[in-house]
Design a protein around this motif. Structure first.
Motif, PDB file in Angstrom:
ATOM      1  N   ARG A   1      40.712  43.874  64.240  1.00 47.25           N
ATOM      2  CA  ARG A   1      41.383  43.272  65.401  1.00 47.25           C
ATOM      3  C   ARG A   1      42.463  42.297  64.920  1.00 47.25           C
ATOM      4  O   ARG A   1      42.205  41.465  64.052  1.00 47.25           O
ATOM      5  CB  ARG A   1      40.363  42.547  66.285  1.00 47.25           C
TER       6      ARG A   1
ATOM      7  N   GLU B   1      43.019  47.237  66.826  1.00 50.26           N
ATOM      8  CA  GLU B   1      43.083  46.695  68.189  1.00 50.26           C
ATOM      9  C   GLU B   1      43.980  45.471  68.151  1.00 50.26           C
ATOM     10  O   GLU B   1      43.696  44.506  67.438  1.00 50.26           O
ATOM     11  CB  GLU B   1      41.680  46.312  68.684  1.00 50.26           C
ATOM     12  N   VAL B   2      45.062  45.525  68.902  1.00 48.76           N
ATOM     13  CA  VAL B   2      46.068  44.472  68.853  1.00 48.76           C
ATOM     14  C   VAL B   2      46.004  43.643  70.125  1.00 48.76           C
ATOM     15  O   VAL B   2      46.069  44.190  71.224  1.00 48.76           O
ATOM     16  CB  VAL B   2      47.485  45.081  68.737  1.00 48.76           C
ATOM     17  N   ILE B   3      45.850  42.361  69.986  1.00 50.18           N
ATOM     18  CA  ILE B   3      45.924  41.480  71.145  1.00 50.18           C
ATOM     19  C   ILE B   3      47.269  40.782  71.077  1.00 50.18           C
ATOM     20  O   ILE B   3      47.568  40.070  70.110  1.00 50.18           O
ATOM     21  CB  ILE B   3      44.774  40.447  71.155  1.00 50.18           C
ATOM     22  N   TYR B   4      48.110  41.011  72.075  1.00 48.20           N
ATOM     23  CA  TYR B   4      49.426  40.384  72.074  1.00 48.20           C
ATOM     24  C   TYR B   4      49.401  39.179  73.013  1.00 48.20           C
ATOM     25  O   TYR B   4      48.959  39.288  74.149  1.00 48.20           O
ATOM     26  CB  TYR B   4      50.496  41.409  72.486  1.00 48.20           C
TER      27      TYR B   4
ATOM     28  N   ALA C   1      43.251  29.137  69.880  1.00 47.59           N
ATOM     29  CA  ALA C   1      42.221  29.377  70.904  1.00 47.59           C
ATOM     30  C   ALA C   1      42.058  30.873  71.152  1.00 47.59           C
ATOM     31  O   ALA C   1      40.939  31.387  71.230  1.00 47.59           O
ATOM     32  CB  ALA C   1      42.586  28.659  72.202  1.00 47.59           C
ATOM     33  N   ALA C   2      43.186  31.586  71.236  1.00 42.30           N
ATOM     34  CA  ALA C   2      43.122  33.038  71.459  1.00 42.30           C
ATOM     35  C   ALA C   2      42.480  33.726  70.258  1.00 42.30           C
ATOM     36  O   ALA C   2      41.641  34.612  70.415  1.00 42.30           O
ATOM     37  CB  ALA C   2      44.517  33.598  71.719  1.00 42.30           C
TER      38      ALA C   2
ATOM     39  N   ILE D   1      40.300  32.603  68.220  1.00 38.15           N
ATOM     40  CA  ILE D   1      38.853  32.348  68.208  1.00 38.15           C
ATOM     41  C   ILE D   1      38.151  33.188  69.270  1.00 38.15           C
ATOM     42  O   ILE D   1      37.176  33.883  68.985  1.00 38.15           O
ATOM     43  CB  ILE D   1      38.571  30.845  68.422  1.00 38.15           C
ATOM     44  N   GLN D   2      38.649  33.154  70.509  1.00 37.86           N
ATOM     45  CA  GLN D   2      37.973  33.880  71.592  1.00 37.86           C
ATOM     46  C   GLN D   2      38.000  35.385  71.357  1.00 37.86           C
ATOM     47  O   GLN D   2      37.055  36.096  71.684  1.00 37.86           O
ATOM     48  CB  GLN D   2      38.606  33.526  72.937  1.00 37.86           C
ATOM     49  N   GLU D   3      39.080  35.871  70.780  1.00 38.88           N
ATOM     50  CA  GLU D   3      39.186  37.314  70.524  1.00 38.88           C
ATOM     51  C   GLU D   3      38.507  37.700  69.215  1.00 38.88           C
ATOM     52  O   GLU D   3      38.421  38.879  68.893  1.00 38.88           O
ATOM     53  CB  GLU D   3      40.663  37.730  70.497  1.00 38.88           C
ATOM     54  N   ASP D   4      38.069  36.720  68.443  1.00 39.28           N
ATOM     55  CA  ASP D   4      37.414  36.954  67.152  1.00 39.28           C
ATOM     56  C   ASP D   4      38.197  37.950  66.299  1.00 39.28           C
ATOM     57  O   ASP D   4      37.639  38.918  65.793  1.00 39.28           O
ATOM     58  CB  ASP D   4      35.969  37.444  67.359  1.00 39.28           C
TER      59      ASP D   4
END
Lengths: 131, 312
Positions: free
Chosen positions: A6, A34-37, A49-50, A52-55
């Motif tokens: 991730r 898996e990409v969190i933008y 913060a993002a 950490i929450q998205e690990d």
């Protein structure tokens, strides 16, 4: 099944140019990550913060404003403070070669400058993420 | 200190790690969920579903902010599709929720569907339990952008909110089976766009034709999420539905159904693992393929034999 890698693709600071971030996000997606933008104009606090929450395993920052010397080390420092310093931090964008040693000193694992094929950061992530 | 205890105390690093373990189907995750199970069932679960681009994420962002104003904490699970080819995904729901990142009373997690087709991901249920056990008062579950039939959310949430927008089709779309049947509340978002009133009327007519309506008549709420219009009213309606669920006994009924579904799924998963394991280890029907192809045997008899030998 191997655990999925991730990656947080983040745009810290005030520049509004996210073409590069989108190109790299798409390339990471096609590599099976898996990409969190996060979207534009994020503070280091929001990015951490993002992350950490998205690990996430990787925090990839794209920066074209010249503020890399301040913002990238700050993200590394905040991750450490929050007990999440197991994440690989990388950077990309218009970053002068002379600035790169200081960023690495501050804990940015690698910096990718314009013209780098997308396969290079992908391989770097696959090699360095501990799974 | 162990992960389970840290989750109970609401430690965000621990919550995030446990969700990852559940997504990767790690054995520790099942052990932790077993331990956390008595701490679940306190959160109120709200599903947000609707087509791609209807404004689910923006709406969720605004609803969460309004609920935070009322002093409650909120967990959010936002699901986006995984690629069927590479397994990769772009999870972009967070973009609309940037301001919430720094709120201590909010936890947002993005998940890829990883092959699930019902609008959620396999680990969504585990993630809900983890956020529930961590003490969040509300858990929002935002589905992938759905078409017509991805209705897993209704078996997952206490209250399902179906989001529509103007311009997607005529009134026949509203009377089709599937997604339009599952709403406890209907939202017409982007209500400043042409055709919003028509959507409201079509939804109303669809609801009037519903023969098996219980005591709850699903309200239709107009919103413009980007400017926060209609959000306060929508939160009121959501809470009204919660009160209805609690007072009518429907909440217990829905949760019992959910537990039955969950147990059935867990059993099926275990049976499937057992059967596929057995078949791969012994080339169970490999030898019979030629005989079936030449019509000396048929798939039905072979199935009977496999099931008898593996399960009984």
């Amino acid at each position: 099944m191997a655990d999925k890698i991730r990656v947080l693709v983040a745009k810290p600071g005030l520049d509004g140019h996210d073409r590069g971030a989108k190109v790299i996000a798409r390339a990471f997606r096609d590599a099976g990550f898996e990409v969190i933008y996060t979207g534009l104009r994020q503070t280091p606090e929001q990015i951490v913060a993002a992350a950490i929450q998205e690990d996430v395993d990787v925090v990839a920052m794209s920066l074209l404003s010249g503020a890399h010397g301040t913002l990238m080390p700050k993200v590394v420092k905040l991750l450490k403070e929050k007990g999440a310093d197991d994440k690989l931090v990388i950077g990309g964008g218009v970053i002068p070669d002379d600035d790169i040693p200081a960023l690495k000193e501050a804990g940015v694992a690698e910096v990718f400058t314009p013209g780098t094929p997308t396969s290079v950061p992908i391989e770097f992530i696959k090699t360095h993420v501990k799974k | 200190m162990d992960l389970v205890q840290q989750v109970r105390e609401g430690n965000k690093v621990a919550i995030a790690r446990l969700i990852t373990k559940a997504e990767n189907e790690a054995p520790e995750a099942t052990a932790a969920l077993r331990e956390l199970y008595p701490d679940t069932g306190r959160a109120y679960l709200i599903g947000i579903t609707g087509p791609p681009g209807s404004g689910k994420s923006t709406l969720t962002d605004k609803l969460v902010k309004e609920i935070r104003k009322r002093g409650k904490t909120v967990g959010v699970i936002a699901v986006d599709p995984s690629s069927p080819f590479t397994g990769g995904a772009i999870l972009g729901d967070r973009i609309r929720m940037s301001d919430l990142s720094l709120d201590d009373g909010v936890f947002i997690r993005s998940m890829g569907t990883r092959g699930s087709l019902g609008g959620l991901s396999k680990a969504t249920h585990d993630a809900i339990k983890i956020l529930d056990a961590a003490g969040f008062d509300y858990v929002f579950i935002e589905t992938v952008g759905v078409g017509q039939s991805e209705v897993d959310i209704v078996k997952t949430a206490d209250t399902t909110v179906v989001v529509s927008v103007p311009g997607l089709g005529d009134d026949i779309q509203a009377i089709k089976a599937g997604i339009m049947e599952i709403g406890d509340l209907f939202v017409v978002n982007k209500a400043d766009k042409d055709g919003a009133e028509k959507v409201v009327i079509e939804l109303g007519q669809m609801l009037e034709l519903n023969q098996n309506m219980g005591d709850w008549y699903p309200p239709i709420v107009k919103t413009i999420a980007s400017t926060n219009e209609g959000i306060v009213g929508l939160v009121d309606k959501i809470n009204e539905h919660l009160n209805y669920l609690a007072n009518s006994g429907e909440l217990i009924k829905r949760r019992k159904e959910r537990i039955s579904n969950e147990i059935l799924n867990l059993i099926l998963k275990r049976v499937t693992t057992k059967i596929t394991g057995k078949l791969s280890e012994e080339n169970f029907w490999e030898n019979e393929l030629d005989e079936i192809l030449n019509k000396l045997k048929n798939p039905y008899d072979v199935t009977d034999r496999v099931v008898d030998e593996v399960l009984l």
